[in-house]
Scaffold this motif. Sequence first.
Motif, PDB file in Angstrom:
ATOM      1  N   VAL A 207      11.090  34.085 -14.806  1.00  0.00           N
ATOM      2  CA  VAL A 207      11.619  33.916 -13.465  1.00  0.00           C
ATOM      3  C   VAL A 207      12.697  32.919 -13.569  1.00  0.00           C
ATOM      4  O   VAL A 207      13.734  33.164 -12.734  1.00  0.00           O
ATOM      5  CB  VAL A 207      10.423  33.497 -12.520  1.00  0.00           C
ATOM      6  CG1 VAL A 207      10.876  32.848 -11.137  1.00  0.00           C
ATOM      7  CG2 VAL A 207       9.275  34.425 -12.145  1.00  0.00           C
ATOM      8  N   ARG A 208      12.398  31.917 -14.374  1.00  0.00           N
ATOM      9  CA  ARG A 208      13.748  30.994 -14.363  1.00  0.00           C
ATOM     10  C   ARG A 208      14.981  31.581 -15.032  1.00  0.00           C
ATOM     11  O   ARG A 208      16.148  31.454 -14.408  1.00  0.00           O
ATOM     12  CB  ARG A 208      13.399  29.721 -15.122  1.00  0.00           C
ATOM     13  CG  ARG A 208      12.654  28.824 -14.646  1.00  0.00           C
ATOM     14  CD  ARG A 208      12.112  27.554 -15.347  1.00  0.00           C
ATOM     15  NE  ARG A 208      11.240  26.746 -14.924  1.00  0.00           N
ATOM     16  CZ  ARG A 208      11.393  26.031 -13.776  1.00  0.00           C
ATOM     17  NH1 ARG A 208      12.572  25.652 -13.126  1.00  0.00           N
ATOM     18  NH2 ARG A 208      10.347  25.048 -13.424  1.00  0.00           N
ATOM     19  N   GLU A 209      14.823  32.578 -15.935  1.00  0.00           N
ATOM     20  CA  GLU A 209      15.947  33.126 -16.371  1.00  0.00           C
ATOM     21  C   GLU A 209      16.680  34.132 -15.351  1.00  0.00           C
ATOM     22  O   GLU A 209      17.863  34.322 -15.246  1.00  0.00           O
ATOM     23  CB  GLU A 209      15.680  34.039 -17.315  1.00  0.00           C
ATOM     24  CG  GLU A 209      15.221  33.357 -18.819  1.00  0.00           C
ATOM     25  CD  GLU A 209      14.716  34.184 -20.149  1.00  0.00           C
ATOM     26  OE1 GLU A 209      14.953  35.627 -19.768  1.00  0.00           O
ATOM     27  OE2 GLU A 209      14.375  33.718 -20.837  1.00  0.00           O
ATOM     28  N   LEU A 210      15.836  34.727 -14.593  1.00  0.00           N
ATOM     29  CA  LEU A 210      16.282  35.666 -13.457  1.00  0.00           C
ATOM     30  C   LEU A 210      17.232  35.003 -12.820  1.00  0.00           C
ATOM     31  O   LEU A 210      18.199  35.401 -11.849  1.00  0.00           O
ATOM     32  CB  LEU A 210      15.072  36.313 -12.668  1.00  0.00           C
ATOM     33  CG  LEU A 210      14.331  37.539 -13.211  1.00  0.00           C
ATOM     34  CD1 LEU A 210      13.307  37.738 -12.339  1.00  0.00           C
ATOM     35  CD2 LEU A 210      15.294  38.725 -13.526  1.00  0.00           C
ATOM     36  N   CYS A 211      16.806  33.553 -12.234  1.00  0.00           N
ATOM     37  CA  CYS A 211      17.480  32.905 -11.358  1.00  0.00           C
ATOM     38  C   CYS A 211      18.803  31.802 -11.748  1.00  0.00           C
ATOM     39  O   CYS A 211      19.262  31.259 -11.039  1.00  0.00           O
ATOM     40  CB  CYS A 211      16.411  32.036 -10.399  1.00  0.00           C
ATOM     41  SG  CYS A 211      15.244  32.819  -9.779  1.00  0.00           S
ATOM     42  N   ALA A 212      18.719  31.997 -13.046  1.00  0.00           N
ATOM     43  CA  ALA A 212      19.635  31.053 -13.713  1.00  0.00           C
ATOM     44  C   ALA A 212      21.095  31.431 -13.000  1.00  0.00           C
ATOM     45  O   ALA A 212      21.621  32.544 -12.959  1.00  0.00           O
ATOM     46  CB  ALA A 212      19.692  31.219 -14.978  1.00  0.00           C
ATOM     47  N   GLY A 213      21.836  30.304 -12.793  1.00  0.00           N
ATOM     48  CA  GLY A 213      23.330  30.410 -12.237  1.00  0.00           C
ATOM     49  C   GLY A 213      23.313  30.576 -10.995  1.00  0.00           C
ATOM     50  O   GLY A 213      24.302  30.337 -10.244  1.00  0.00           O
ATOM     51  N   GLU A 214      22.189  30.750  -9.924  1.00  0.00           N
ATOM     52  CA  GLU A 214      22.261  31.027  -8.528  1.00  0.00           C
ATOM     53  C   GLU A 214      21.659  29.612  -8.220  1.00  0.00           C
ATOM     54  O   GLU A 214      20.399  29.319  -7.963  1.00  0.00           O
ATOM     55  CB  GLU A 214      21.407  32.099  -8.025  1.00  0.00           C
ATOM     56  CG  GLU A 214      21.912  33.350  -8.525  1.00  0.00           C
ATOM     57  CD  GLU A 214      22.939  33.687  -7.746  1.00  0.00           C
ATOM     58  OE1 GLU A 214      23.124  33.388  -6.657  1.00  0.00           O
ATOM     59  OE2 GLU A 214      23.609  34.868  -8.237  1.00  0.00           O
ATOM     60  N   LEU A 215      22.525  28.901  -7.785  1.00  0.00           N
ATOM     61  CA  LEU A 215      22.225  27.385  -7.202  1.00  0.00           C
ATOM     62  C   LEU A 215      20.928  27.363  -6.157  1.00  0.00           C
ATOM     63  O   LEU A 215      20.065  26.757  -6.366  1.00  0.00           O
ATOM     64  CB  LEU A 215      23.629  26.473  -6.652  1.00  0.00           C
ATOM     65  CG  LEU A 215      24.388  26.468  -8.011  1.00  0.00           C
ATOM     66  CD1 LEU A 215      25.758  25.710  -7.302  1.00  0.00           C
ATOM     67  CD2 LEU A 215      23.707  25.605  -8.832  1.00  0.00           C
ATOM     68  N   GLY A 216      21.452  27.946  -5.108  1.00  0.00           N
ATOM     69  CA  GLY A 216      20.325  28.072  -4.003  1.00  0.00           C
ATOM     70  C   GLY A 216      18.918  28.359  -4.448  1.00  0.00           C
ATOM     71  O   GLY A 216      17.991  27.943  -4.037  1.00  0.00           O
ATOM     72  N   LEU A 217      19.076  29.654  -4.750  1.00  0.00           N
ATOM     73  CA  LEU A 217      17.965  30.146  -5.472  1.00  0.00           C
ATOM     74  C   LEU A 217      17.350  29.675  -6.571  1.00  0.00           C
ATOM     75  O   LEU A 217      15.927  29.725  -6.461  1.00  0.00           O
ATOM     76  CB  LEU A 217      18.349  31.938  -6.022  1.00  0.00           C
ATOM     77  CG  LEU A 217      17.307  32.827  -6.105  1.00  0.00           C
ATOM     78  CD1 LEU A 217      16.569  32.996  -5.059  1.00  0.00           C
ATOM     79  CD2 LEU A 217      17.899  34.180  -6.642  1.00  0.00           C
ATOM     80  N   GLU A 218      17.917  29.089  -7.603  1.00  0.00           N
ATOM     81  CA  GLU A 218      17.355  28.243  -8.534  1.00  0.00           C
ATOM     82  C   GLU A 218      16.520  27.224  -8.247  1.00  0.00           C
ATOM     83  O   GLU A 218      15.423  27.025  -8.786  1.00  0.00           O
ATOM     84  CB  GLU A 218      18.658  27.880  -9.466  1.00  0.00           C
ATOM     85  CG  GLU A 218      17.927  27.607 -10.958  1.00  0.00           C
ATOM     86  CD  GLU A 218      19.168  27.291 -11.840  1.00  0.00           C
ATOM     87  OE1 GLU A 218      18.723  27.240 -12.962  1.00  0.00           O
ATOM     88  OE2 GLU A 218      20.398  27.337 -11.412  1.00  0.00           O
ATOM     89  N   GLY A 219      16.836  26.487  -7.185  1.00  0.00           N
ATOM     90  CA  GLY A 219      16.239  25.168  -6.640  1.00  0.00           C
ATOM     91  C   GLY A 219      15.012  25.722  -5.918  1.00  0.00           C
ATOM     92  O   GLY A 219      13.999  25.021  -6.211  1.00  0.00           O
ATOM     93  N   ALA A 220      15.222  26.673  -5.095  1.00  0.00           N
ATOM     94  CA  ALA A 220      14.015  27.342  -4.419  1.00  0.00           C
ATOM     95  C   ALA A 220      12.760  27.752  -5.282  1.00  0.00           C
ATOM     96  O   ALA A 220      11.603  27.507  -5.042  1.00  0.00           O
ATOM     97  CB  ALA A 220      14.389  28.224  -3.371  1.00  0.00           C
ATOM     98  N   VAL A 221      13.065  28.423  -6.063  1.00  0.00           N
ATOM     99  CA  VAL A 221      12.172  29.134  -7.137  1.00  0.00           C
ATOM    100  C   VAL A 221      11.649  27.911  -8.016  1.00  0.00           C
ATOM    101  O   VAL A 221      10.559  28.076  -8.364  1.00  0.00           O
ATOM    102  CB  VAL A 221      12.874  30.178  -7.998  1.00  0.00           C
ATOM    103  CG1 VAL A 221      11.993  30.656  -9.260  1.00  0.00           C
ATOM    104  CG2 VAL A 221      13.278  31.461  -6.962  1.00  0.00           C
TER     105      VAL A 221
END
Length: 116
Positions: free
Chosen positions: A41-55
């Motif tokens: 899941v962390r790999e999926l969200c890598a690079g997306e600042l808002g999404l990365e923090g929420a996840v």
Amino acid sequence: MLSTSAKLVNIRRDLATKIGLLKTFGRIVGKVSGRKYKEFVRELCAGELGLEGAVSALLAVRARIEQEIRTLEEPILGFGKHSDPPVDDGARHWRRDGRQLRHGGGSSALCPLIGC
């Protein structure tokens, strides 16, 4: 303790559902084994600042809930291991209509319950 554990398991499932909503952002989680789930899941969200923090926050809550589930389940499992086996007290089981409940012989999953 059982009901609390069950509620925590439901919360963990709900969090997984919320994390699964990443497909709204073009990311599909799919089926992933327990140990690889967080990293995937962390790999999926890598690079997306808002999404990365929420996840990341949802994954932290999920990890804490899993820890609490393990804490609650330890005494429950220990109780089962250390409890006395059932005693055959010769009691008979009766139907609601007053007739004795009989078992037709052979092995059955109900044998421990109805005293075969």
